[in-house]
Design a protein around this motif. Structure first.
Motif, PDB file in Angstrom:
ATOM      1  N   GLU A 492       0.846  -1.192   0.000  1.00 29.17           N
ATOM      2  CA  GLU A 492       0.000   0.000   0.000  1.00 29.17           C
ATOM      3  C   GLU A 492       0.883   1.243   0.000  1.00 29.17           C
ATOM      4  O   GLU A 492       1.077   1.917   1.009  1.00 29.17           O
ATOM      5  N   LEU A 493       1.413   1.573  -1.174  1.00 28.93           N
ATOM      6  CA  LEU A 493       2.274   2.743  -1.300  1.00 28.93           C
ATOM      7  C   LEU A 493       1.447   4.022  -1.238  1.00 28.93           C
ATOM      8  O   LEU A 493       0.273   4.034  -1.605  1.00 28.93           O
ATOM      9  N   PRO A 494       2.063   5.110  -0.774  1.00 33.51           N
ATOM     10  CA  PRO A 494       1.374   6.408  -0.913  1.00 33.51           C
ATOM     11  C   PRO A 494       1.019   6.622  -2.377  1.00 33.51           C
ATOM     12  O   PRO A 494       1.852   6.410  -3.264  1.00 33.51           O
ATOM     13  N   PRO A 495      -0.227   6.993  -2.691  1.00 28.92           N
ATOM     14  CA  PRO A 495      -0.697   6.936  -4.078  1.00 28.92           C
ATOM     15  C   PRO A 495       0.077   7.834  -5.029  1.00 28.92           C
ATOM     16  O   PRO A 495       0.605   7.378  -6.039  1.00 28.92           O
ATOM     17  N   GLY A 496       0.188   9.118  -4.751  1.00 30.90           N
ATOM     18  CA  GLY A 496       0.847  10.029  -5.672  1.00 30.90           C
ATOM     19  C   GLY A 496      -0.011  10.282  -6.903  1.00 30.90           C
ATOM     20  O   GLY A 496      -0.669   9.378  -7.412  1.00 30.90           O
ATOM     21  N   PRO A 497      -0.027  11.503  -7.427  1.00 27.57           N
ATOM     22  CA  PRO A 497      -0.848  11.825  -8.594  1.00 27.57           C
ATOM     23  C   PRO A 497      -0.213  11.290  -9.873  1.00 27.57           C
ATOM     24  O   PRO A 497       1.000  11.064  -9.930  1.00 27.57           O
ATOM     25  N   PRO A 498      -1.015  11.095 -10.920  1.00 30.42           N
ATOM     26  CA  PRO A 498      -0.424  10.734 -12.213  1.00 30.42           C
ATOM     27  C   PRO A 498       0.507  11.830 -12.707  1.00 30.42           C
ATOM     28  O   PRO A 498       0.363  13.008 -12.355  1.00 30.42           O
ATOM     29  N   LEU A 499       1.461  11.454 -13.537  1.00 28.51           N
ATOM     30  CA  LEU A 499       2.388  12.419 -14.105  1.00 28.51           C
ATOM     31  C   LEU A 499       1.644  13.365 -15.043  1.00 28.51           C
ATOM     32  O   LEU A 499       0.762  12.953 -15.781  1.00 28.51           O
ATOM     33  N   GLY A 500       2.041  14.629 -14.997  1.00 26.48           N
ATOM     34  CA  GLY A 500       1.398  15.621 -15.841  1.00 26.48           C
ATOM     35  C   GLY A 500       0.427  16.506 -15.093  1.00 26.48           C
ATOM     36  O   GLY A 500      -0.127  17.438 -15.681  1.00 26.48           O
ATOM     37  N   ARG A 501       0.200  16.224 -13.814  1.00 33.17           N
ATOM     38  CA  ARG A 501      -0.697  17.082 -13.025  1.00 33.17           C
ATOM     39  C   ARG A 501       0.047  18.317 -12.526  1.00 33.17           C
ATOM     40  O   ARG A 501      -0.492  19.410 -12.498  1.00 33.17           O
ATOM     41  N   GLY A 502       1.299  18.128 -12.108  1.00 31.10           N
ATOM     42  CA  GLY A 502       2.128  19.251 -11.698  1.00 31.10           C
ATOM     43  C   GLY A 502       1.825  19.774 -10.303  1.00 31.10           C
ATOM     44  O   GLY A 502       0.672  19.903  -9.909  1.00 31.10           O
ATOM     45  N   GLY A 503       2.905  20.063  -9.554  1.00 28.17           N
ATOM     46  CA  GLY A 503       2.772  20.749  -8.277  1.00 28.17           C
ATOM     47  C   GLY A 503       2.421  19.895  -7.093  1.00 28.17           C
ATOM     48  O   GLY A 503       2.366  20.405  -5.971  1.00 28.17           O
ATOM     49  N   LEU A 504       2.153  18.611  -7.274  1.00 27.68           N
ATOM     50  CA  LEU A 504       1.789  17.752  -6.157  1.00 27.68           C
ATOM     51  C   LEU A 504       2.968  16.859  -5.786  1.00 27.68           C
ATOM     52  O   LEU A 504       3.692  16.375  -6.657  1.00 27.68           O
ATOM     53  N   PRO A 505       3.161  16.583  -4.500  1.00 25.69           N
ATOM     54  CA  PRO A 505       4.352  15.827  -4.075  1.00 25.69           C
ATOM     55  C   PRO A 505       4.174  14.320  -4.248  1.00 25.69           C
ATOM     56  O   PRO A 505       3.062  13.809  -4.344  1.00 25.69           O
ATOM     57  N   PHE A 506       5.313  13.646  -4.256  1.00 26.50           N
ATOM     58  CA  PHE A 506       5.346  12.189  -4.263  1.00 26.50           C
ATOM     59  C   PHE A 506       6.037  11.724  -2.980  1.00 26.50           C
ATOM     60  O   PHE A 506       6.918  12.402  -2.452  1.00 26.50           O
ATOM     61  N   GLU A 507       5.648  10.561  -2.504  1.00 32.80           N
ATOM     62  CA  GLU A 507       6.200  10.037  -1.259  1.00 32.80           C
ATOM     63  C   GLU A 507       6.794   8.660  -1.501  1.00 32.80           C
ATOM     64  O   GLU A 507       6.317   7.900  -2.352  1.00 32.80           O
ATOM     65  N   THR A 508       7.828   8.350  -0.729  1.00 36.84           N
ATOM     66  CA  THR A 508       8.477   7.049  -0.843  1.00 36.84           C
ATOM     67  C   THR A 508       8.047   6.150   0.307  1.00 36.84           C
ATOM     68  O   THR A 508       7.537   6.591   1.339  1.00 36.84           O
ATOM     69  N   MET A 509       8.300   4.865   0.088  1.00 36.25           N
ATOM     70  CA  MET A 509       8.055   3.858   1.126  1.00 36.25           C
ATOM     71  C   MET A 509       9.210   2.876   1.071  1.00 36.25           C
ATOM     72  O   MET A 509       9.651   2.477  -0.017  1.00 36.25           O
ATOM     73  N   GLU A 510       9.729   2.516   2.236  1.00 32.96           N
ATOM     74  CA  GLU A 510      10.829   1.558   2.312  1.00 32.96           C
ATOM     75  C   GLU A 510      10.316   0.270   2.946  1.00 32.96           C
ATOM     76  O   GLU A 510       9.623   0.298   3.961  1.00 32.96           O
ATOM     77  N   VAL A 511      10.672  -0.852   2.321  1.00 27.83           N
ATOM     78  CA  VAL A 511      10.287  -2.161   2.858  1.00 27.83           C
ATOM     79  C   VAL A 511      11.507  -3.072   2.826  1.00 27.83           C
ATOM     80  O   VAL A 511      12.342  -2.986   1.916  1.00 27.83           O
ATOM     81  N   ASP A 512      11.622  -3.911   3.830  1.00 30.11           N
ATOM     82  CA  ASP A 512      12.681  -4.915   3.861  1.00 30.11           C
ATOM     83  C   ASP A 512      12.216  -6.137   3.076  1.00 30.11           C
ATOM     84  O   ASP A 512      11.109  -6.650   3.300  1.00 30.11           O
ATOM     85  N   LEU A 513      13.047  -6.614   2.169  1.00 27.74           N
ATOM     86  CA  LEU A 513      12.720  -7.779   1.344  1.00 27.74           C
ATOM     87  C   LEU A 513      13.791  -8.836   1.548  1.00 27.74           C
ATOM     88  O   LEU A 513      14.918  -8.697   1.075  1.00 27.74           O
ATOM     89  N   PRO A 514      13.476  -9.887   2.278  1.00 24.68           N
ATOM     90  CA  PRO A 514      14.461 -10.960   2.457  1.00 24.68           C
ATOM     91  C   PRO A 514      14.863 -11.560   1.109  1.00 24.68           C
ATOM     92  O   PRO A 514      14.139 -11.466   0.112  1.00 24.68           O
ATOM     93  N   GLU A 515      15.997 -12.187   1.089  1.00 26.57           N
ATOM     94  CA  GLU A 515      16.457 -12.819  -0.141  1.00 26.57           C
ATOM     95  C   GLU A 515      15.429 -13.858  -0.609  1.00 26.57           C
ATOM     96  O   GLU A 515      14.887 -14.620   0.176  1.00 26.57           O
ATOM     97  N   GLY A 516      15.158 -13.850  -1.909  1.00 24.76           N
ATOM     98  CA  GLY A 516      14.182 -14.765  -2.470  1.00 24.76           C
ATOM     99  C   GLY A 516      12.775 -14.216  -2.544  1.00 24.76           C
ATOM    100  O   GLY A 516      11.861 -14.897  -3.025  1.00 24.76           O
ATOM    101  N   SER A 517      12.579 -12.988  -2.069  1.00 27.87           N
ATOM    102  CA  SER A 517      11.257 -12.378  -2.186  1.00 27.87           C
ATOM    103  C   SER A 517      10.961 -12.077  -3.658  1.00 27.87           C
ATOM    104  O   SER A 517      11.860 -11.816  -4.459  1.00 27.87           O
TER     105      SER A 517
END
Length: 744
Positions: A492-517
């Motif tokens: 469930e990543l922060p949604p973020g607007p489609p490209l081309g809307r302009g002026g709205l921020p994007f957010e990141t999410m970090e997840v740990d992925l064990p080997e083989g995920s």
């Protein structure tokens, strides 16, 4: 018998009736000379001959027995013969002219008989006048009946032909597929007015050319024939999709060169010996000859007439337009698909962070190739970027926009921007492309220049050392992650607007992925593929022209119920064990896609790997020039442990320069890290934000040669920025050839 005018006419008709064979032969001979068109077609000729005989006999009998013209019994088959002439396309004027010529001959013979039977000139004159009146009334009566029957049949045939043409318009050209369109023509004709149909298109036309100039003999490709099953051993030797030549001088060649249809007899047209009647009709649209259709009849079916030829022409005209639309669409789609595939990765780059498998499927419907793309981009520090995006719209414009965005993503990835910052810059790129399109002077005022500039994107960076993935999305569907125990979840990543809307921020999410995920990135064409057709119950309609795009819809930043259902199915499929990533891709497509998806699809599966502690070495350094020598020694020992002694000298030089720069220009803390991957990665990090730049040192400069040395020794080098600080890195390879070092 009293010597009256009526009696004289009766005796003349009786005597002439005894020689009726001679009279009918004379009439037929005169008709052959005056109206040769009546004798070109065997059916029409037989009808005309029968008409002559029966009308001469009926007229003489009526005159002999002094029957009033209105009461003379007309031949029972007269009405049907008029219908036959109408069906064969005989002009009404020709039929009426035949009646008058026959009347003229019979009257002349009767007039010649009257003086022989009576010497009374007044009586002969009265009889002649009466003959004129009677014959005129009889012929007028016959003509009126014939005209009514003729016109009724023509009207019926016209209604039937109009109905057939309308039905053909509904049945032919239901898709923009050339083979299906030509087969629809063959199927319709065999159901309505042909026993065997073949449809051939010029091979040059199928290959994108509009003419076959200079080609002799002409090469055709058999596109369709009907019926599909063997029609009593009458199937032609050429089978569908086979090439064959059109011999010079053949009806086929004549139709292609002149553009005119023809009727043929006795199978002369195409090597179908038992076909007694054939129509050869060229397929022409927009001034271009596309090919030829041949319609055959055999057995007891009536030979083709002019009405059948006219019907075949009208149907062929509509079929040719449909074929031409399909041809232009096919060529445009092939061009867009070629462009699309040329802009997608040809193969996955070599890297150690993930194992990948991917699929791209263009839309199978008439909407055409879209702007979906995927990418795998190696980054510094043994990391890898996984990208999936979707440009709104279809066709060449969308494919070209996709290529520009993919190039922009790669350029931004090369400078190691975090996912959220990369999407922010990519949003600016989309806005700039939209502004360029709106100001293009070559763009017509009716074009919707902004509609194809929106896009969605999901950008993920996986670090095999930290076993961590950093993701951000711009209006894109979220990824699915499957861990080693088989649990599949939607991130469930922060949604973020489609490209081309302009002026709205994007957010990141970090997840740990064990080997083989396993992480799955896809476009909405995959998880929404089955929804629209099921919701409406109707297949998508074809665009009006080959190049028309359906109105695009900007994807929503939030999942819809349809997307949720698709993601749930994707989770179920990915949770099942698969022998390989390739097999997992196939299972996903089989479970989620119909045979002809309405939108193009991009799918990227990546299974994570890790670089263990035995392949990574890290040292915390003080901001003291004295540590440079110790760092060189530590690097040399570690390379000996890894069996990379051949790189020790070069690595010591590079590490020495990078550590010295960090101490001199950076800020503590300072950290040195070596990564033993496919190559040797040397990284020096500090808390400073100043980016080092390569410059050319002058003769008396004391500095400025460090980065030049690094650039000459390393295969690649660069700087990446973090939230706090930066990392300068260099990649060294055992197979690299190091240049001679020379300084001014």
């Amino acid at each position: 018998m009293e010597r009256t005018a009526a009696g004289l006419i009766s005796r003349a008709a009786h005597d002439l009736g005894l020689r009726a064979d001679e009279l009918t032969a004379e009439v037929e001979q005169r008709l052959r000379h005056e109206l040769p068109a009546l004798w070109e077609d065997p059916d029409v000729a037989r009808t005309a001959a029968e008409n002559v005989v029966e009308h001469v006999v009926a007229a003489l009998a009526g005159l002999e027995h002094a029957i009033e013209p209105d009461l003379i019994e007309l031949p029972s088959a007269d009405v049907e013969r008029a219908r036959v002439l109408a069906r064969h396309g005989t002009p009404l004027s020709t039929m009426l002219r035949a009646f008058r010529l026959a009347e003229e001959i019979v009257l002349d013979r009767l007039f010649a008989e009257l003086p022989r039977l009576s010497q009374d000139a007044e009586q002969v004159s009265a009889a002649a006048r009466q003959l004129n009146v009677v014959s005129t009334k009889y012929v007028d009566r016959v003509s009126e009946q014939g005209v009514r029957a003729f016109q009724a049949e023509r009207d019926r045939r016209l209604r039937w032909r109009s109905a057939m043409v309308n039905e053909a318009s509904m049945c032919i050209g239901t898709t923009l597929d050339i083979a299906r369109t030509t087969q629809e023509l063959a199927d319709f004709a065999t159901e309505q007015f042909a026993d065997l149909v073949t449809v051939d298109l010029l091979d040059t036309v199928l290959r994108g050319q509009d003419t076959a100039a200079g080609q002799s003999p002409l090469t055709l490709r058999r596109m369709a024939q009907g019926p599909d099953a063997d029609a009593g051993g009458l199937q032609p030797p050429v089978r569908p999709q086979q090439l064959h030549v059109c011999p010079e001088g053949s009806p086929c060649a004549e139709a292609l060169s002149s553009g005119r249809p023809s009727r043929q007899q006795h199978g002369r047209a195409s090597g179908v010996p038992r076909a007694h009647s054939t129509l050869v009709v060229p397929l022409r649209a927009r001034g271009t000859t596309l090919g030829v259709a041949e319609f055959h009849r055999y057995g007891t079916a009536a030979p083709y007439d002019d009405e059948d030829l006219l019907l075949a022409q009208e149907i062929a005209v509509r079929a040719a337009v449909a074929v031409d639309n399909a041809r232009h669409y096919t060529h445009a789609r092939a061009t867009a698909l070629t462009l699309q595939r040329s802009l997608l990765p040809r193969e996955a780059p070599r890297q150690s962070a993930v194992d990948v498998a991917y699929r791209y499927l263009p839309a199978g419907s008439e909407s055409g190739v879209g702007g979906d793309w995927y990418d795998v981009i190696p980054l510094s520090g043994a990391r890898v970027a996984l990208v999936v995006g979707d440009v709104v719209g279809h066709g060449i414009r969308a494919a070209a926009s996709m290529g520009r965005l993919r190039t922009a993503v790669r350029t931004l990835a090369d400078i190691d921007l975090p996912p959220d910052e990369l999407l922010t810059h990519l949003d600016d790129v989309v806005l700039r492309l939209a502004n360029e399109a709106s100001s293009d002077p070559d763009t017509g005022p009716e074009a919707d220049v902004g509609r194809d500039n929106g896009a969605t994107c999901l950008y993920a960076v996986y670090d095999p050392v930290a076993r961590r993935c950093t993701l951000a999305r711009a209006g894109h569907v979220p990824p699915v992650v499957v861990v080693r125990d088989g649990t599949a979840d939607v991130l469930e990543l922060p949604p973020g607007p489609p490209l081309g809307r302009g002026g709205l921020p994007f957010e990141t999410m970090e997840v740990d992925l064990p080997e083989g995920s396993l992480i799955a990135l896809c476009t909405d064409g995959l998880i929404e593929a089955r929804m629209p057709a099921r919701a409406t119950g109707e297949p998508p309609s074809a665009p009006a022209t080959a190049t028309e795009d359906p109105a695009p819809v900007m994807p929503s930043a939030d999942p819809t119920p349809d997307i949720d259902a698709g993601l749930a199915t994707l989770r179920q499929v990915l949770a099942r064990p698969a022998p390989s990533l390739e097999a997992a891709c196939d299972s996903v497509l089989e479970a989620l896609l119909p045979s002809r998806p309405d939108d193009d699809v991009a799918l990227l599966l990546a299974r994570t790997r890790s670089l263990g502690a035995d392949r990574v070495a890290t040292w915390e350094l003080e901001a003291d020039p004295a540590v440079v020598a110790r760092a060189r020694s530590d690097v040399s020992r570690k390379l000996t442990d890894w069996g990379l002694e051949e790189l020790a000298f070069v690595a010591e030089l590079v590490v020495s320069e990078l550590v010295t720069n960090a101490i001199r220009y950076g800020r503590p803390p300072i950290r040195l890290r070596l990564i033993h991957d496919r190559s040797l990665l040397c990284e020096v990090s500090d808390a400073g934000s100043t980016t080092p730049h390569l410059r050319r040192a002058r003769v008396f400069d004391e500095g400025g040669r460090g980065l030049l040395l690094v650039a000459q020794l390393a295969g690649q080098w660069g700087t990446r920025h973090a939230r706090r600080g930066k990392t300068v890195w260099a990649e060294l390879s055992e197979t690299a050839e190091f240049p001679a070092l020379a300084f001014e």
